[in-house]
Structure formats: structure tokens, C-alpha cells
Design a protein around this motif. Structure first.
Motif, PDB file in Angstrom:
ATOM      1  N   ASP A 133       0.824  -1.153   0.090  1.00 31.54           N
ATOM      2  CA  ASP A 133      -0.052  -0.132   0.154  1.00 31.54           C
ATOM      3  C   ASP A 133       0.955   1.385   0.040  1.00 31.54           C
ATOM      4  O   ASP A 133       1.870   1.338   0.959  1.00 31.54           O
ATOM      5  N   LEU A 134       0.563   2.233  -0.927  1.00 32.18           N
ATOM      6  CA  LEU A 134       1.116   3.209  -0.948  1.00 32.18           C
ATOM      7  C   LEU A 134       0.261   4.555  -0.772  1.00 32.18           C
ATOM      8  O   LEU A 134      -0.780   4.463  -1.348  1.00 32.18           O
ATOM      9  N   ILE A 135       0.795   5.818  -0.170  1.00 33.47           N
ATOM     10  CA  ILE A 135      -0.004   6.912  -0.363  1.00 33.47           C
ATOM     11  C   ILE A 135       0.638   8.108  -0.853  1.00 33.47           C
ATOM     12  O   ILE A 135       1.807   8.405  -0.882  1.00 33.47           O
ATOM     13  N   TYR A 136       0.006   8.600  -2.202  1.00 30.41           N
ATOM     14  CA  TYR A 136       0.538  10.023  -2.638  1.00 30.41           C
ATOM     15  C   TYR A 136      -0.357  10.993  -2.401  1.00 30.41           C
ATOM     16  O   TYR A 136      -1.526  11.116  -1.681  1.00 30.41           O
ATOM     17  N   GLY A 137      -0.008  12.220  -2.750  1.00 28.18           N
ATOM     18  CA  GLY A 137      -0.808  13.390  -2.492  1.00 28.18           C
ATOM     19  C   GLY A 137      -0.704  14.112  -1.103  1.00 28.18           C
ATOM     20  O   GLY A 137      -1.570  14.671  -0.510  1.00 28.18           O
ATOM     21  N   GLU A 159       3.534  -8.530  -5.969  1.00 30.56           N
ATOM     22  CA  GLU A 159       2.598  -9.302  -6.839  1.00 30.56           C
ATOM     23  C   GLU A 159       1.509  -8.365  -6.941  1.00 30.56           C
ATOM     24  O   GLU A 159       0.512  -7.946  -8.053  1.00 30.56           O
ATOM     25  N   HIS A 160       1.237  -7.228  -6.204  1.00 30.80           N
ATOM     26  CA  HIS A 160       0.062  -6.299  -6.146  1.00 30.80           C
ATOM     27  C   HIS A 160       0.356  -5.064  -5.428  1.00 30.80           C
ATOM     28  O   HIS A 160       1.289  -4.951  -4.648  1.00 30.80           O
ATOM     29  N   ILE A 161      -0.272  -4.127  -6.150  1.00 28.14           N
ATOM     30  CA  ILE A 161       0.037  -2.684  -5.486  1.00 28.14           C
ATOM     31  C   ILE A 161      -1.041  -1.966  -5.459  1.00 28.14           C
ATOM     32  O   ILE A 161      -1.955  -1.837  -6.145  1.00 28.14           O
ATOM     33  N   SER A 162      -1.179  -1.260  -4.278  1.00 33.63           N
ATOM     34  CA  SER A 162      -2.370  -0.213  -3.994  1.00 33.63           C
ATOM     35  C   SER A 162      -2.023   1.061  -3.904  1.00 33.63           C
ATOM     36  O   SER A 162      -1.128   1.389  -3.047  1.00 33.63           O
ATOM     37  N   LEU A 163      -2.370   2.112  -4.470  1.00 32.55           N
ATOM     38  CA  LEU A 163      -1.983   3.478  -4.254  1.00 32.55           C
ATOM     39  C   LEU A 163      -3.219   4.447  -4.098  1.00 32.55           C
ATOM     40  O   LEU A 163      -4.253   4.217  -4.776  1.00 32.55           O
ATOM     41  N   TYR A 164      -2.994   5.138  -3.166  1.00 28.52           N
ATOM     42  CA  TYR A 164      -4.200   5.836  -2.549  1.00 28.52           C
ATOM     43  C   TYR A 164      -3.851   7.147  -2.466  1.00 28.52           C
ATOM     44  O   TYR A 164      -2.904   7.575  -1.781  1.00 28.52           O
ATOM     45  N   CYS A 165      -4.623   8.160  -2.912  1.00 30.34           N
ATOM     46  CA  CYS A 165      -4.248   9.530  -2.791  1.00 30.34           C
ATOM     47  C   CYS A 165      -4.790   9.886  -1.547  1.00 30.34           C
ATOM     48  O   CYS A 165      -6.178   9.416  -0.794  1.00 30.34           O
ATOM     49  N   LEU A 166      -3.992  10.591  -0.753  1.00 30.61           N
ATOM     50  CA  LEU A 166      -4.474  10.989   0.667  1.00 30.61           C
ATOM     51  C   LEU A 166      -5.656  11.914   0.595  1.00 30.61           C
ATOM     52  O   LEU A 166      -5.926  12.734  -0.125  1.00 30.61           O
ATOM     53  N   ILE A 190      -1.545  18.757  -8.962  1.00 26.73           N
ATOM     54  CA  ILE A 190      -0.223  17.831  -8.528  1.00 26.73           C
ATOM     55  C   ILE A 190      -0.793  16.341  -8.368  1.00 26.73           C
ATOM     56  O   ILE A 190      -0.024  15.338  -8.822  1.00 26.73           O
ATOM     57  N   ALA A 191      -1.680  16.362  -7.410  1.00 23.14           N
ATOM     58  CA  ALA A 191      -2.265  14.933  -7.156  1.00 23.14           C
ATOM     59  C   ALA A 191      -2.542  14.039  -8.549  1.00 23.14           C
ATOM     60  O   ALA A 191      -2.239  13.091  -8.751  1.00 23.14           O
ATOM     61  N   ALA A 192      -3.297  14.745  -9.280  1.00 24.64           N
ATOM     62  CA  ALA A 192      -3.556  14.242 -10.469  1.00 24.64           C
ATOM     63  C   ALA A 192      -2.312  13.788 -11.389  1.00 24.64           C
ATOM     64  O   ALA A 192      -2.244  12.687 -11.998  1.00 24.64           O
ATOM     65  N   ALA A 193      -1.239  14.688 -11.450  1.00 27.74           N
ATOM     66  CA  ALA A 193       0.118  14.421 -11.999  1.00 27.74           C
ATOM     67  C   ALA A 193       0.711  12.970 -11.565  1.00 27.74           C
ATOM     68  O   ALA A 193       1.087  12.311 -12.131  1.00 27.74           O
ATOM     69  N   MET A 194       0.431  13.130 -10.140  1.00 31.18           N
ATOM     70  CA  MET A 194       1.088  11.906  -9.476  1.00 31.18           C
ATOM     71  C   MET A 194       0.399  10.584  -9.735  1.00 31.18           C
ATOM     72  O   MET A 194       1.017   9.662 -10.029  1.00 31.18           O
ATOM     73  N   TYR A 195      -1.061  10.535 -10.068  1.00 32.40           N
ATOM     74  CA  TYR A 195      -1.670   9.377 -10.331  1.00 32.40           C
ATOM     75  C   TYR A 195      -1.279   9.145 -11.562  1.00 32.40           C
ATOM     76  O   TYR A 195      -1.331   7.919 -12.059  1.00 32.40           O
ATOM     77  N   GLU A 196      -1.292   9.795 -12.707  1.00 32.53           N
ATOM     78  CA  GLU A 196      -1.077   9.826 -13.958  1.00 32.53           C
ATOM     79  C   GLU A 196       0.124   9.262 -14.086  1.00 32.53           C
ATOM     80  O   GLU A 196       0.739   8.303 -14.881  1.00 32.53           O
ATOM     81  N   MET A 197       1.055   9.681 -13.346  1.00 33.64           N
ATOM     82  CA  MET A 197       2.619   9.219 -13.357  1.00 33.64           C
ATOM     83  C   MET A 197       2.685   7.761 -12.917  1.00 33.64           C
ATOM     84  O   MET A 197       3.398   6.975 -13.699  1.00 33.64           O
ATOM     85  N   ALA A 198       2.229   7.318 -11.917  1.00 35.44           N
ATOM     86  CA  ALA A 198       1.778   6.060 -11.540  1.00 35.44           C
ATOM     87  C   ALA A 198       1.294   5.189 -12.662  1.00 35.44           C
ATOM     88  O   ALA A 198       1.977   4.086 -12.806  1.00 35.44           O
ATOM     89  N   ILE A 199       0.129   5.543 -12.984  1.00 34.63           N
ATOM     90  CA  ILE A 199      -0.250   4.777 -14.324  1.00 34.63           C
ATOM     91  C   ILE A 199       0.643   4.684 -15.339  1.00 34.63           C
ATOM     92  O   ILE A 199       0.730   3.391 -15.869  1.00 34.63           O
ATOM     93  N   GLU A 200       1.476   5.498 -15.608  1.00 25.41           N
ATOM     94  CA  GLU A 200       2.316   5.464 -16.891  1.00 25.41           C
ATOM     95  C   GLU A 200       3.435   4.390 -16.197  1.00 25.41           C
ATOM     96  O   GLU A 200       3.911   3.436 -17.033  1.00 25.41           O
ATOM     97  N   GLN A 201       4.085   4.565 -15.334  1.00 25.79           N
ATOM     98  CA  GLN A 201       5.187   3.916 -14.828  1.00 25.79           C
ATOM     99  C   GLN A 201       4.878   2.338 -14.489  1.00 25.79           C
ATOM    100  O   GLN A 201       6.044   1.688 -14.683  1.00 25.79           O
TER     101      GLN A 201
END
Lengths: 362, 599
Positions: A133-137, A159-166, A190-201
């Protein structure tokens, strides 16, 4: 807290038995999720007892996914070996960040090093399915900061990743710091950019199958999506056991008492035990089907599945709503036959604008 | 016969203790026994009590045995305490022979008190000054006495000092009323003339007119004639307030009481009208009558279109008791169906708005207030325009005249500079100054009404930490360079956001309005452009960027119910906004012009 554990586990067993008695369909259990709070505080012996009663009360499939939520600060190799031997085959680790500064801001007890050690212990114990589990924003976080955590997680290859915006919840210390102007919440862009960055990477090695969840592309044998959580998003029933647990059972969404003393009282009181909560009527159930199902990005809501469950076509049930959402570019059909409805990329970023349409009566 | 009657009113600033003093007098004369005491009897509406003002005048009869052993009939006529109700005050004064001038021992005389005092002097009333709140530690009764003495030319030592709160010296006030206020003159054998100084609506008796009989007598069997509206009526009941309505069957010259008229709306029963009899009418009405004219206009719209008829009913009911409220249906492109309402002033507008929201539980949008402009057309016609949306095309207009006001501000001298600055920024000009007391100055200005109604009073209070007081009167209409400031959202003009402003201010106001709207309009699915334009020229523009991210990160078994509630809340918030074209505009945006501040 510790002194409650034995009494609590006893009550939990009681509840398990009583709920099972209500289950006239004798459902087959295919996932067990030990979570909420810090279940890794209990010793393997105590967990054995609990799983034994669950297995005695219900039919638990032999290939069931048994997940446990684990706080990195509570992990020891011995404990993990113990859990694994009891059948725990998936661990969800609340790493939150790979930057100590951020862990501090979040008030976490563990450090980055502690997280790495925990991951190693879990793997060495033979648990092969790990979620991080990771938190961004976070307030003050930059996209570069976020990239540090993202890179670390990609190196670990869980095997699995969960990313949550704070989300800053009312009544938390963070919320009061924001209200007092001590902390500036992060800018939406900025939060949107972080989410998009994660999706891409993550795209090359992971399937982004739910708004906040990614599963590593499998080896062709196993699907690494979280089976337990799919149960929620597919609007299926689940039994919640323990203090503060929520369940959706026999058509009722219910919530257990929030404090241990209240819970103990309820479970030890004799007489007819019943699940109390609010009955989900067909209209609400159909709305839930949409607002939960659309969270699944590639599956979405399937026309034939909807019809099987409700005996009606979803376009008829939701009159002009679906068309409007399609027109505004937030949802789209998967094919020319309109066999399933999914969120568009934009709809994924603006999910609430879609879900809102299916929440509550108009 | 009327030698034992004393008709008087109380002139006081808000919070200087008028209602408390009135209560004390009612108790002392046994008009109201203590156990029936409901706090501050004269202020019947909750809202009035909260705002500390009296909106409707009342009249109460008290019996008082004076030190000369005789029993006197004291009629206390209450006057509204706010600057918007100047005409009503004026008519109440015309029903009296004397006035108590109440001054707070900690505050001194305020602008509005002074204005009402001059009205009372003009009306030939005997003034009895009273210094109240002497019980307070911060009281400075000697200073205030000097201030009053120099103002009225009386002996400072002779001024009664009271505490309405603890009852000190209230008996002296009653005694001085008997001694100083002249008994009414008037002949009960003459043909009837009676003054209507207020009214209220009673669901059983219809409109109840509050009257002062000047000459002649009213009996319940007479056919009465209202001279201005030419209505004739048979009274249902004639009586006095003591303090509740008590039928007496007769009112004679010099007396104050009521007539239950049976009329259905207060608009048929004008304050200031003269009553006479149908059989033996007088020819000349009493002087001073004026038809009440609204000064401030605003659109009131239901948030939900379904509430239109509820809003209409509520306005109708409010109007039953408030002849100064006028309204007519209006349609806005942005806000759909609603009403253009006219008010005596901004304060009156606020009261109506609050009553609609609180008493009638309505969700309403109120647009920015406007004044009434006289627009002289090229073809020679003059039109009255009370709404920016109705302003004709520039090419057809020869001239726009706007209402100007005379204002008086009384303030401690230290705020002289900041007040000058405020008035100058609002296009006002200085007329004169006067020092009614050491360290206090009365400043007189002329200023356009349009500048006064947009948060002027709040700004004045904040600049002077609440010490300044204000009074105003209409001065004249002046030809000014006015332009329509339009707001375009996504390239279409939003009628409800338009305003009429002075050409010199258009640029500045347009910019600030756009900035404010950018803050107030939330991000939506698409970029939203906001522009201000005047004289066919875009003054300022801004963009509300489209939403980029709005999604609940977590939705698992444990919180589905809670997440659904959050979504429902978000949905309700969205529904409360007004859809203008494709853009959702929150209600506050329509009042944004009121919150631009003075930078």
C-alpha cells in the motif's frame, strides 16, 4: 489493549458460529481477509483458533485466498512463518511511502528500512503474494518525491500494488492542521499528475484493474488480482466479523459495534442473534452494482451480468443517465454491441462525477 | 376632556435601551403584571429581538396615577429604530405631542437618533431627554449630559438619569411625561380626522389600523373613509392596546387606538393616510402623507424551481404586514422564475431575506441589489429601471439619472480620515461637518444610493470598529455616466450577474468581480471562461480550469455505506447550484458583487 485479546477472540468465535447458523445457503467461502486495525498483533496460536472456527463453521475452499493486513512495524520472521503455516497466503503490507520524511508526516511507527526488512521476512516465510500500500498526494509532496516511492516499489516487484491519494478526513489531526492553516493540502493538479505518473510507470508490468489497484501480470497460471476485494466491487455478499466490521449478508448491509466493550456485550448476550442493518432494496442494489462495478477499469459493468442479477437492462433502469455519461466522455461502451460499460481515462480521473449519478435517489 | 391624555414616543438608537425602558414603564403602571412578563413586549418578532431593533411600531395605553393624585392616560407610540424606516418614524411622531430622547450613557448621541430628534423637533414635539444605562461601569453620564444640553439648549443638571435595566428613576420619567408633554388639543365635536401611523394584519379581523384621532370621534358604527385610497369601510372593532387589543367601541379626539378595518391587505391601508367619516367628511387630509417608495431592488429566486409557488405564498404573507415590500414576477435566463422585489433599504431587504429563509424555510438566491435609475430615452420617454437586465441598449439612451442621498455620519474624531476615504472611494462628496461634542464629529456627505447599498454600512462599521452611526435621506437624481457591467460565462451573458456601474469604476469593478467569481465557481467537467464587459468591450477575463481529479481512492467492504453517503452529499451540493447553460454556478456567486470589499 492486549488484555482484551483473549476475550475478544472468544467473542469472535461466538459470532462466527452464530452467523454461520444464519447462513441457510451454506455458502462456500473462497476468500478470507484479516484486516482493519492491526491483525498482525495477534500471535499465530491465537490465529489458529480463529481460523479453525471459521473452517468449522463454513465450507472454506482449499484454494481460498487468505489475506492478512500487516503493519511493517509488527513483522517478525517467526510470526510470518506461523501465519503461513496456518494458511495465510497473501499479505497486504502498509508501507505507505519509501521516504522517512513522509512516514513521519503520516505518523507511522515504521521506517523505510523497516519496510524492506518486513518484505524480506514475509517472502522468506514463504508467502508469495504480497501487496504494498502506498499513499500519494501528501501536503508538500512533489512529483519527484513520489517518483522515489514508485521506483522503489517497482524494484521490489510485489505481486500487487495499491496506491491511494491521501484524503484528509474530518476529525483527524491532519484535518485540524489544515483548518488552522499550518498545512496546505496538495493542489488537485499535482495529485492528478502523481496519479497519471503512477499509471504510466506501472503500465508495463502491472494491470491497472481498479481505480487504486494494480496486479502484476501473471505467469499465465495465477491471476494476481485481489479476489477478496473483487467480491466487493462485483457487488457480491460478504460476511464481516469482529469489532467495527461491516458486512453485506442476506441482503443487509450491517455494521458491528465500534468498540470492543460494546462488541463483547453484544456477542455474549443470549437469545436470537441476528444481523441488523439496512436492507438493500432492488433499486439501491442496482445503483450499487454500477458505482462499484465501474471501479473495475477493464471489466466495468456487463450488460448480461446486470440482466442476470436484476432481470432488466441497465439502460432501461438508468434511463438517460448512461447516455449522458457517455456523451460527457466519462464512460464508454467496450464494443459496438454495447456489451459492457467502462470508465474512460477521464472517467477514471473523475470517478465521483460518475458514481454520484448512481448514489442515492434523485 | 383630553386634559388627562399624554401621547409620546421614544427616540433612541439601536441598543440604547428603548425596549427595556418601555417594559419598565408597562410594569410600573401595572399595564403588564410582572408574572406575565415576556421579555421586551414591544418587539414581537424574534428577528427583531435578535437584531435588537423594532420593525413595526406599536401603541400601548398605560394608566398612571401621578404625584398630583390624578389618573393619566399615557399612550406610548413605538417607533421603528432603523434608518430604512424614516417615513414610518415620521408618521409615528405626527401622532404624538412629546418624545423621550434616550441616550446611552456609555455611547452618546448617534446619527440616527439625531436625525429622528430633528424630525421630532420639526413636528413640534416636546423633548424629554433621558440618559440610560447609568448602572454600567463605563457610563459617563456627565459628558453625555453636556452633549445633550448643548444640543437642546437645556440645563444639563435637569436631565433624568436612569437605568432601565435595574429600574432606577423610571418613576421620574413617567412624572416628567405628565408634566412636560402637552395634552392633545382637538375637538371631539368636529368632523373626524384621524391619522393612520401603522398597521398590522390579523387573520380574524383583517388589517388593524393604528390611529391617532386628531379631531372628532370614531365609533364602531360609523362608515369610515380613507382619504388617499378612497376606500370606505365599516369597522369590525374599535379599541385600544393595553397592551393587547381591547375593544372600547369609541375613540375620541386626542386618543390613540386601533380600528379593525376588515380590509384584506395592508396595502389598502397606507401609513400616513387620513380617516374621516362618510357622512360628514373633512375636505383636507392631514399633511405629510407620502406613498411609500421602495429604494432598493433585488431578484429573489427559489433554488429549486418547484418552490416558486411557496415563495410566492411567503411573499404574499409577508406583504400582509409590510406594505413597503413590493414584488412582481420576473424571469431570468440564469435563474428562471422568481420575483423582482423592492425594499425600503438594504436592511429591510436583509430582514425579508432572513424571514423567507427562517420562517418559511425556503432556499433562495438573492441577486445583488440595485437602485432605480431614471433613464431618459432618445425619443424623450423616461423609463424607471430597477434591474440591470432591463437597461435599454446604449444607443437608445440619452441620459441615465441615478438617485443621490444625503448622509450623516457621527463618529469619534479619530475615524475622520478613514470615513473620508471610504466616502470618496464611493464617489461621495463632503458637504459639512459639525462637532456635537468634544471628540465627536458629525460629517455630512452626498453619495449615490447605489454606492450606499453595496456593503457601505458594514464597511463603515469595520473601519470605525462599530463606533460610527449613519443616517440617510434622499437628495436628488443626477445625470451620471453609467454603464452596464455584464458578466459572460462561457461567452453568454448571465443576466443575474449584471450590474449598472459608473463608467469610471467599470474597469476596476469588472476585474474584481471576475476574480471573485473565479474563486466561487468550482472546477467542472470543462474549462469555464468568465469575462466582464462594458460598453461592448471585454474588461477582464479568467478561466476556471476543468476538473482534473475527483475520485474516491478507497472503496472496500468496510466503507461502502459511508462512501455512498459522501457521494450523496457531493450530489446534493451539485444540485444546489444553478445551471446556467452548461455551467454550474453556486448561489453565492450571485451576491459576489456585495463582497468585493474596498481595496
Amino acid at each position: 489493549m492486549d488484555r482484551y485479546i483473549p476475550a475478544y477472540l472468544k467473542a469472535l468465535k461466538q459470532e462466527t458460529l452464530r452467523v454461520a447458523e444464519l447462513d441457510d445457503k451454506e455458502s462456500e467461502i473462497h476468500t478470507v481477509f484479516l484486516g482493519g486495525g492491526t491483525p498482525s498483533l495477534i500471535a499465530p496460536d491465537q490465529l489458529r483458533d480463529l481460523l479453525t472456527s471459521i473452517r468449522a463453521a463454513f465450507t472454506v475452499r482449499t484454494d481460498a485466498e487468505i489475506s492478512m493486513e500487516v503493519n511493517p512495524g509488527t513483522v517478525t520472521r517467526e510470526k510470518m512463518v506461523g501465519y503461513q503455516q496456518l494458511g495465510v497466503n497473501r499479505v497486504s503490507l502498509g508501507v505507505q511511502s519509501f521516504r522517512n520524511e513522509e512516514l513521519n508526516l503520516l505518523g507511522r511507527i515504521h521506517t523505510v528500512d523497516g519496510a524492506y526488512q518486513a518484505i524480506e521476512s514475509i517472502r522468506k516465510a514463504g508467502i508469495t503474494n504480497i501487496n504494498l500500500d502506498l499513499i500519494y498526494g501528501l501536503p508538500g509532496q512533489t512529483t519527484d518525491d513520489w517518483e522515489v516511492s514508485l521506483r522503489s516499489v517497482l524494484e521490489i516487484r510485489p505481486e500487487h500494488i495499491s496506491l491511494y491519494c491521501l484524503t484528509i478526513e474530518d476529525g483527524t489531526p491532519l484535518a485540524s492542521a489544515v483548518n488552522d492553516g499550518e498545512i496546505e493540502p496538495i493542489d488537485e493538479d499535482i495529485a492528478a499528475a502523481m496519479y497519471e505518473m503512477a499509471i504510466e510507470q506501472l503500465a508495463s508490468s502491472y494491470e491497472h484493474y481498479e481505480i487504486s489497484n494494480w496486479a502484476r501480470y501473471g505467469d499465465g497460471v495465477s491471476d494476481l488480482k485481489c479476489r477478496h476485494n473483487l467480491q466487493y466491487w462485483q457487488n457480491n455478499e460478504y460476511i464481516g466479523l469482529g469489532v467495527g466490521a461491516h458486512g453485506y449478508f442476506r441482503g443487509i448491509r450491517y455494521e458491528n459495534p465500534k468498540t470492543i466493550p460494546e462488541y463483547l456485550v453484544k456477542m455474549s448476550s443470549p437469545g436470537q442473534f441476528n444481523v441488523e442493518g439496512s436492507k438493500v432494496d432492488d433499486a439501491e442494489k442496482a445503483r450499487d452494482e454500477m458505482l462499484l462495478g465501474l471501479r473495475l477499469l477493464s471489466k466495468g459493468v456487463k450488460r448480461d451480468e446486470f440482466r442476470m442479477k436484476f432481470g432488466k437492462d441497465f439502460q432501461a433502469v438508468f434511463a438517460g443517465k448512461i447516455d449522458n455519461l457517455v456523451r460527457s466522455g466519462l464512460v464508454t461502451w467496450t464494443d459496438a454491441d454495447h456489451s459492457a460499460l467502462v470508465l474512460t481515462k477521464r472517467g477514471m480521473m473523475l470517478g465521483n462525477q460518475v458514481f454520484m449519478e448512481f448514489s442515492g435517489e434523485d | 376632556m383630553s386634559q388627562h391624555i399624554r401621547n409620546f414616543c421614544i427616540i433612541a438608537h439601536i441598543d440604547h435601551g428603548k425596549s427595556t425602558l418601555a417594559d419598565r414603564m408597562l410594569h410600573l403602571t401595572g399595564t403588564v403584571p410582572d408574572r406575565d412578563k415576556t421579555e421586551q413586549l414591544l418587539d414581537s418578532m424574534d428577528l427583531e429581538r435578535e437584531k435588537g431593533v423594532t420593525i413595526k411600531a406599536s401603541a400601548v395605553r398605560m394608566e398612571y396615577t401621578a404625584s398630583d393624585g390624578k389618573v393619566y392616560e399615557l399612550n406610548l407610540i413605538d417607533t421603528p429604530g432603523h434608518v430604512d424606516f424614516g417615513y414610518e418614524v415620521n408618521r409615528a411622531l405626527a401622532a404624538c405631542e412629546g418624545a423621550l430622547l434616550i441616550v446611552d450613557a456609555t455611547q452618546g448621541i448617534e446619527a440616527q437618533t439625531l436625525a429622528n430628534l430633528y424630525l421630532a423637533l420639526d413636528a413640534g414635539l416636546e423633548i424629554i431627554p433621558v440618559i440610560n444605562k447609568i448602572d454600567l461601569v463605563s457610563a459617563r453620564p456627565d459628558e453625555v449630559a453636556d452633549e445633550i444640553a448643548s444640543l437642546l439648549g437645556v440645563d444639563a443638571k435637569g436631565i433624568i438619569r436612569v437605568s432601565a435595566k435595574d429600574g432606577t428613576n423610571i418613576d421620574q420619567v413617567l412624572e416628567q411625561i405628565v408634566r412636560q408633554v402637552p395634552a392633545p388639543t382637538g375637538d371631539k365635536t368636529k368632523p373626524l380626522t384621524a391619522l393612520i401611523f401603522d398597521s398590522h394584519y390579523d387573520s380574524y379581523k383583517g388589517v388593524v389600523a393604528y390611529v391617532r384621532v386628531v379631531e372628532g370621534r370614531i365609533t364602531a358604527t360609523d362608515t369610515l373613509r380613507l382619504m388617499q385610497t378612497r376606500a370606505e369601510l365599516k369597522p369590525i372593532e374599535v379599541g385600544v392596546f393595553s397592551p393587547v387589543m381591547k375593544p372600547t367601541g369609541i375613540l375620541e379626539a386626542g386618543e390613540v387606538g386601533y380600528i379593525a378595518t376588515g380590509l384584506k391587505t395592508v396595502s389598502e391601508c397606507h401609513v400616513g393616510d387620513t380617516i374621516t367619516t362618510a357622512v360628514d367628511p373633512v375636505l383636507e387630509p392631514l399633511p405629510g402623507y407620502r406613498k411609500v417608495k421602495p429604494m432598493v431592488f433585488a431578484g429573489i429566486y427559489p433554488v429549486e424551481g418547484d418552490d416558486y409557488s411557496n415563495l410566492k405564498d411567503a411573499l404574499e404573507k409577508l406583504q400582509l404586514n409590510d406594505a413597503s415590500l413590493v414584488y412582481e414576477p420576473e424571469k431570468s435566463q440564469a435563474l428562471n422564475f422568481g420575483f423582482r422585489c423592492g425594499f425600503l433599504g438594504l436592511f429591510h431587504m436583509e430582514i425579508i431575506q432572513e424571514r423567507l429563509e427562517r420562517e418559511y424555510d425556503l432556499d433562495i438566491v438573492v441577486t445583488a441589489p440595485s437602485v432605480e435609475f431614471e433613464v431618459l430615452m432618445r425619443d424623450g420617454e423616461t423609463r424607471l429601471i430597477d434591474s440591470p437586465a432591463k437597461l435599454p441598449d446604449e444607443g437608445e439612451i440619452a441620459e441615465i439619472r441615478e438617485p443621490w442621498m444625503n448622509i450623516q455620519i457621527i463618529t469619534p474624531t479619530e475615524y475622520y480620515g478613514t470615513i473620508m476615504d471610504l466616502v470618496t472611494k464611493r464617489r461621495g462628496s463632503f458637504s459639512s461637518q459639525d462637532y456635537p461634542a468634544p471628540k465627536r464629529v458629525q460629517l455630512s456627505f452626498q453619495i449615490p444610493l447605489a454606492e450606499l447599498i453595496v456593503d457601505f454600512f458594514d464597511e463603515l462599521k469595520s473601519r470605525t470598529r462599530g463606533y460610527a452611526s449613519l443616517d440617510y435621506q434622499v437628495s436628488d437624481y443626477r445625470s451620471e455616466q453609467m454603464v452596464k457591467l455584464e458578466i459572460l460565462v462561457d461567452d453568454s451573458s448571465v443576466d443575474a450577474l449584471a450590474s449598472i456601474v459608473h463608467k469610471a469604476d467599470a474597469y476596476h469593478k469588472g476585474q474584481r468581480l471576475v476574480t471573485k467569481l473565479k474563486e466561487l465557481i468550482p472546477r467542472q467537467l470543462y474549462d469555464v471562461s468568465i469575462q466582464a464587459s462594458a460598453d461592448g468591450r471585454v474588461i477582464s477575463s479568467a478561466k476556471v480550469k476543468q476538473l482534473r481529479k475527483d475520485v474516491l481512492a478507497k472503496c472496500y467492504g468496510g466503507d461502502i455505506t459511508r462512501k455512498k453517503k459522501l457521494l450523496e452529499k457531493q450530489k446534493r451540493g451539485k444540485k444546489r447550484m444553478k445551471m446556467v447553460g452548461n455551467v454550474e454556478i453556486p448561489q453565492e456567486a450571485f451576491m459576489a458583487v456585495l463582497r468585493l470589499g474596498d481595496d
